[in-house]
Design a protein around this motif. Structure first.
Motif, PDB file in Angstrom:
ATOM      1  N   GLU A   1       0.821  -1.209   0.000  1.00  0.00           N
ATOM      2  CA  GLU A   1       0.000   0.000   0.000  1.00  0.00           C
ATOM      3  C   GLU A   1       0.856   1.262   0.000  1.00  0.00           C
ATOM      4  O   GLU A   1       0.466   2.285  -0.574  1.00  0.00           O
ATOM      5  N   LYS A   2       2.047   1.209   0.638  1.00  0.00           N
ATOM      6  CA  LYS A   2       2.932   2.384   0.648  1.00  0.00           C
ATOM      7  C   LYS A   2       3.476   2.659  -0.753  1.00  0.00           C
ATOM      8  O   LYS A   2       3.625   3.820  -1.151  1.00  0.00           O
ATOM      9  N   VAL A   3       3.789   1.607  -1.496  1.00  0.00           N
ATOM     10  CA  VAL A   3       4.253   1.800  -2.874  1.00  0.00           C
ATOM     11  C   VAL A   3       3.110   2.355  -3.719  1.00  0.00           C
ATOM     12  O   VAL A   3       3.308   3.267  -4.534  1.00  0.00           O
ATOM     13  N   GLU A   4       1.910   1.830  -3.518  1.00  0.00           N
ATOM     14  CA  GLU A   4       0.744   2.348  -4.244  1.00  0.00           C
ATOM     15  C   GLU A   4       0.508   3.816  -3.914  1.00  0.00           C
ATOM     16  O   GLU A   4       0.127   4.604  -4.787  1.00  0.00           O
ATOM     17  N   ALA A   5       0.745   4.208  -2.663  1.00  0.00           N
ATOM     18  CA  ALA A   5       0.539   5.599  -2.255  1.00  0.00           C
ATOM     19  C   ALA A   5       1.619   6.524  -2.817  1.00  0.00           C
ATOM     20  O   ALA A   5       1.376   7.725  -3.010  1.00  0.00           O
ATOM     21  N   TYR A   6       2.802   5.985  -3.080  1.00  0.00           N
ATOM     22  CA  TYR A   6       3.890   6.788  -3.654  1.00  0.00           C
ATOM     23  C   TYR A   6       3.621   7.151  -5.108  1.00  0.00           C
ATOM     24  O   TYR A   6       4.069   8.191  -5.601  1.00  0.00           O
ATOM     25  N   MET A   7       2.849   6.338  -5.816  1.00  0.00           N
ATOM     26  CA  MET A   7       2.713   6.484  -7.256  1.00  0.00           C
ATOM     27  C   MET A   7       1.881   7.670  -7.751  1.00  0.00           C
ATOM     28  O   MET A   7       2.258   8.309  -8.746  1.00  0.00           O
ATOM     29  N   PRO A   8       0.731   7.988  -7.153  1.00  0.00           N
ATOM     30  CA  PRO A   8      -0.191   8.940  -7.795  1.00  0.00           C
ATOM     31  C   PRO A   8       0.401  10.275  -8.238  1.00  0.00           C
ATOM     32  O   PRO A   8       0.084  10.735  -9.346  1.00  0.00           O
ATOM     33  N   PRO A   9       1.280  10.944  -7.462  1.00  0.00           N
ATOM     34  CA  PRO A   9       1.824  12.207  -7.966  1.00  0.00           C
ATOM     35  C   PRO A   9       2.769  12.045  -9.151  1.00  0.00           C
ATOM     36  O   PRO A   9       3.116  13.024  -9.809  1.00  0.00           O
ATOM     37  N   LEU A  10       3.154  10.800  -9.426  1.00  0.00           N
ATOM     38  CA  LEU A  10       4.187  10.525 -10.426  1.00  0.00           C
ATOM     39  C   LEU A  10       3.668   9.719 -11.610  1.00  0.00           C
ATOM     40  O   LEU A  10       4.437   9.394 -12.512  1.00  0.00           O
ATOM     41  N   HIS A  11       2.382   9.423 -11.627  1.00  0.00           N
ATOM     42  CA  HIS A  11       1.840   8.482 -12.606  1.00  0.00           C
ATOM     43  C   HIS A  11       0.440   8.946 -12.986  1.00  0.00           C
ATOM     44  O   HIS A  11      -0.377   9.252 -12.125  1.00  0.00           O
TER      45      HIS A  11
ATOM     46  N   PHE B   1       2.295  -1.195 -15.430  1.00  0.00           N
ATOM     47  CA  PHE B   1       1.993  -0.318 -16.562  1.00  0.00           C
ATOM     48  C   PHE B   1       2.370   1.127 -16.257  1.00  0.00           C
ATOM     49  O   PHE B   1       2.118   1.641 -15.163  1.00  0.00           O
ATOM     50  N   ALA B   2       2.962   1.773 -17.253  1.00  0.00           N
ATOM     51  CA  ALA B   2       3.304   3.192 -17.149  1.00  0.00           C
ATOM     52  C   ALA B   2       3.586   3.708 -18.550  1.00  0.00           C
ATOM     53  O   ALA B   2       3.958   2.948 -19.450  1.00  0.00           O
ATOM     54  N   SER B   3       3.424   5.002 -18.739  1.00  0.00           N
ATOM     55  CA  SER B   3       3.839   5.646 -19.976  1.00  0.00           C
ATOM     56  C   SER B   3       5.309   6.044 -19.848  1.00  0.00           C
ATOM     57  O   SER B   3       5.876   6.056 -18.738  1.00  0.00           O
ATOM     58  N   VAL B   4       5.921   6.406 -20.967  1.00  0.00           N
ATOM     59  CA  VAL B   4       7.313   6.878 -20.882  1.00  0.00           C
ATOM     60  C   VAL B   4       7.378   8.211 -20.140  1.00  0.00           C
ATOM     61  O   VAL B   4       8.393   8.525 -19.498  1.00  0.00           O
ATOM     62  N   GLU B   5       6.313   9.000 -20.192  1.00  0.00           N
ATOM     63  CA  GLU B   5       6.260  10.229 -19.392  1.00  0.00           C
ATOM     64  C   GLU B   5       6.244   9.885 -17.906  1.00  0.00           C
ATOM     65  O   GLU B   5       6.929  10.532 -17.099  1.00  0.00           O
ATOM     66  N   ASP B   6       5.479   8.856 -17.526  1.00  0.00           N
ATOM     67  CA  ASP B   6       5.460   8.401 -16.134  1.00  0.00           C
ATOM     68  C   ASP B   6       6.847   7.929 -15.698  1.00  0.00           C
ATOM     69  O   ASP B   6       7.310   8.255 -14.587  1.00  0.00           O
ATOM     70  N   CYS B   7       7.517   7.144 -16.538  1.00  0.00           N
ATOM     71  CA  CYS B   7       8.852   6.640 -16.200  1.00  0.00           C
ATOM     72  C   CYS B   7       9.838   7.790 -16.016  1.00  0.00           C
ATOM     73  O   CYS B   7      10.689   7.767 -15.112  1.00  0.00           O
ATOM     74  N   SER B   8       9.720   8.806 -16.857  1.00  0.00           N
ATOM     75  CA  SER B   8      10.586   9.970 -16.728  1.00  0.00           C
ATOM     76  C   SER B   8      10.274  10.747 -15.458  1.00  0.00           C
ATOM     77  O   SER B   8      11.175  11.269 -14.792  1.00  0.00           O
ATOM     78  N   THR B   9       8.990  10.819 -15.104  1.00  0.00           N
ATOM     79  CA  THR B   9       8.592  11.561 -13.906  1.00  0.00           C
ATOM     80  C   THR B   9       9.126  10.887 -12.645  1.00  0.00           C
ATOM     81  O   THR B   9       9.607  11.570 -11.725  1.00  0.00           O
ATOM     82  N   VAL B  10       9.067   9.554 -12.570  1.00  0.00           N
ATOM     83  CA  VAL B  10       9.589   8.898 -11.373  1.00  0.00           C
ATOM     84  C   VAL B  10      11.106   9.029 -11.313  1.00  0.00           C
ATOM     85  O   VAL B  10      11.686   9.186 -10.227  1.00  0.00           O
ATOM     86  N   MET B  11      11.790   9.010 -12.452  1.00  0.00           N
ATOM     87  CA  MET B  11      13.232   9.252 -12.445  1.00  0.00           C
ATOM     88  C   MET B  11      13.542  10.660 -11.939  1.00  0.00           C
ATOM     89  O   MET B  11      14.492  10.869 -11.174  1.00  0.00           O
TER      90      MET B  11
END
Length: 330
Positions: free
Chosen positions: A131-141, A214-224
């Motif tokens: 759940e913590k990993v799921e909570a980390y994702m929304p601002p970045l995905h 699943f992620a877009s390349v924009e999502d992958c760039s955002t998490v980086m």
């Protein structure tokens, strides 16, 4: 080699929606240097299309781990013991370690990113919490719900290689609460053991549109970009080291002075994502994803495309001083 972005686009047109590319320069927030850098698009192709990314999902586990360390809940030098229940299939080596043997979290993180160690990943995912990993994702995905519940690598192997594919089909059809129950240790998915023998026959794509990360390349760039934000905090040297142990492919080190990388693949899926600092101090993210639900991906061709993209980015003018000033633009 394509001489410019237009020639690159022309060379990629046969791939249609099965290929996404995102090249962004990172632009620092003038008002808040500690904030995540803004992505300035340099070249994009299907950049917002969510596709399967394979083990690149481990960047989200790394980010959630770093956030937990930053909050003081965990520590990089904290030891964690190997558990048989968290062992997965290769890639990696930690599945060969005896239960009870301890390693610091920094080593789990380094192996998770540098050699895509699946057992290291699942131990960290369990420690941090799904759940913590799921909570980390929304601002970045842009579509984080595609990854709920967030699968461990063992979960994925149980679903794709399990002996009873009726369970797999039932999972695909199930709503999120039912999926979580199926993944529980006593559930029909969670109670299985990954089958190494079945992995040897896995040469064609399996459910890459239904069961993956699943992620877009924009999502992958955002998490980086967010990991760059995190690695600049005090005490985050192990985060930076994990990202830079394996550059993915050879680079011209005179042009690219800092290279962070994570990739992922399975039959029909490949993603390559970099965070790069150029010799002039400009920072870039480059992400490329290819999906084919019918056949395997030509990895040599994928790497060739990536090299072409990286070479064009090396020639791109630095945009840090080209932003509109007061009164410019609309």
């Amino acid at each position: 080699m394509p001489g410019d972005w237009e020639q690159l686009e022309e060379s990629l047109s046969p791939y249609g929606s099965g290929l996404s590319v995102g090249v962004y320069q990172l632009i620092e927030d003038d008002k808040d240097p500690a904030a995540r850098d803004r992505l300035l698009p340099i070249y994009t192709r299907n950049e917002t299309l969510p596709l399967a990314i394979g083990s690149t999902f481990k960047l989200y586990v790394l980010g959630a781990l770093a956030e937990a360390v930053g909050r003081g809940e965990l520590a990089w030098d904290q030891n964690l013991a190997i558990e048989d229940a968290r062992k997965s299939l290769p890639s990696g080596t930690m599945q060969n370690e005896p239960a009870g043997k301890e390693f610091p979290l920094s080593e789990y993180a380094a192996l998770m990113i540098s050699i895509s160690d699946n057992t290291a990943t699942d131990h960290l995912l369990h420690l941090v919490g799904r759940e913590k990993v799921e909570a980390y994702m929304p601002p970045l995905h842009t579509t984080p719900g595609l990854n709920k519940p967030f699968l461990s690598t063992r979960d994925l192997f149980n679903l794709k290689l399990g002996p009873d594919q009726e369970i797999t089909r039932a999972y695909i059809a199930a709503a999120e609460p039912d999926r979580r129950a199926m993944l529980a240790p006593d559930g029909p998915v969670g109670s299985q053991t990954p089958n190494l023998g079945a992995a040897a026959t896995w040469i064609l794509p399996r459910y890459i549109r239904e069961l993956e990360w699943f992620a877009s390349v924009e999502d992958c760039s955002t998490v980086m970009a967010d990991l760059r934000r995190l690695e600049q905090r005090d005490g985050m040297a192990p985060l930076a080291a994990a990202l830079r142990r394996n550059p993915g492919i050879p680079f011209d080190r005179e042009t690219w002075t800092s290279i962070a990388f994570k990739g992922g693949s399975e039959p029909g899926v490949i993603n390559l994502t970099w965070l790069l600092e150029r010799s002039d101090g400009a920072w870039y993210t480059i992400s490329l994803t290819m999906n084919d639900p019918a056949k395997g991906i030509d990895q040599e061709r994928t790497i060739e495309i990536a090299r072409n993209v990286i070479n064009l980015a090396a020639q791109e003018p630095d945009q840090r001083d080209a932003r509109p000033g007061p009164g410019d633009g609309n």
